[in-house]
Design an enzyme around this catalytic site. Structure first.
Site: not given
Length: 308
Positions: A22, A150, A216, A255, A257, A270, A272, A276
């Site tokens: 990443e 990602s 992205y 974060r 999800d 998951e 994070n 980003g």
């Protein structure tokens, strides 16, 4: 925030890049965060990768670290442990929360043990596991390297014949592969900032799923914020996500999800701990919806820095 507040942070190392899969995402976010730190009047230096950072920390160059490394080597607890030995505060989660959430398999085991909803799963360490996994979970499925972010190495499997190839692709990034029941429904993400859940964002990718390109490159994913849920439902999901974040030991910012299936049942996917941070990333979008501009967001993340 005053200039005196900025000076109280001392010399900040903004660590980006590294050698994980990443790297490019980290460098792009680092450019945006560096611009915000400059506008805030924070003294900082950009450092590429954890090894160079630790060399400079050992030489006494920095007072704290803004960590924007994604993936292994920066988001998995190793950097946090090393900085703890030097007594240098770092943004976001500490050793436990970083290490646990970097491992998608262990995260799901903790959630399941705590009675939190997460899709059924199996583990694959070789392609030959495909047949038994199909018998256990059926279709459709998601196949993921256990320790990548990602959506790198991730595939959605709708046909039985696709599973061996998907497992092989994930094994290129990790020797442990998570094969997860695919929840068909609406995807959401909850951004956490210093104990507060920001407005949820609904995701509508035009691709097969919200993969690396959708995040992205393609620019055609539709983001809903407000997310379209009624206030009580959004609050309930926010509370679930905050609990899911906390039981993994995550802290500071991050974060969570999740999916809502056709019956409205939430399923946690998951956590994070270093999301980003380009100005179009999900956490900045949620912060903006909460009335928090990018500079304030960067400042508040910086103030989460800790050395435990």
């Amino acid at each position: 925030m005053t200039r005196r507040d900025a000076q109280s942070m001392g010399h900040v190392a903004l660590v980006v890049g590294g050698d994980s899969a990443e790297r490019e995402v980290s460098l792009r976010g680092g450019q945006a965060v560096a611009g915000a730190l400059e506008r805030l009047g924070v003294q900082f230096s950009v450092v590429d990768g954890p090894r160079r950072l630790l060399e400079q920390v050992a030489a006494g160059h920095y007072d704290r670290v803004f960590n924007l490394l994604h993936g292994r080597g920066g988001e998995d607890g190793a950097l946090q442990g090393a900085l703890r030995l030097y007594g240098i505060p770092v943004t976001g989660s500490g050793v436990l929360g970083s290490a646990l959430t970097m491992d998608k398999l262990q995260t799901k085991r903790v959630w399941a043990a705590c009675g939190l909803p997460t899709p059924r799963w199996q583990v694959a360490r070789e392609v030959e596991a495909a047949e038994s996994i199909l018998q256990a979970l059926g279709l459709p499925l998601f196949v993921k390297p256990a320790h990548e972010g990602s959506s790198i190495g991730m595939s959605r499997v709708d046909e039985a014949g696709e599973l061996p190839g998907a497992i092989a692709a994930a094994l290129e990034f990790d020797d442990t592969v998570l094969v997860e029941q695919c929840i068909v429904g609406q995807e959401y993400t909850a951004s956490v900032l210093d104990g507060e859940v920001l407005p949820l964002i609904g995701l509508e990718p035009t691709r097969k799923f919200y993969d690396y390109a959708a995040k992205y490159e393609s620019g055609d994913t539709r983001y809903r914020c407000p997310c379209g849920l009624d206030e009580a439902r959004e609050r309930s999901l926010a509370e679930l996500c905050m609990e899911a974040f906390a039981v993994t030991g995550a802290a500071g910012w991050g974060r969570v999800d999740l999916m809502l299936d056709g019956d409205g049942q939430p399923w946690l996917l998951e956590v994070n701990t270093t999301p980003g941070m380009t100005e179009s990333s999900l956490v900045p979008k949620a912060a903006k919806a909460a009335g928090i501009d990018f500079e304030e967001l960067v400042w508040r993340i910086l103030t989460t820095s800790r050395n435990d």
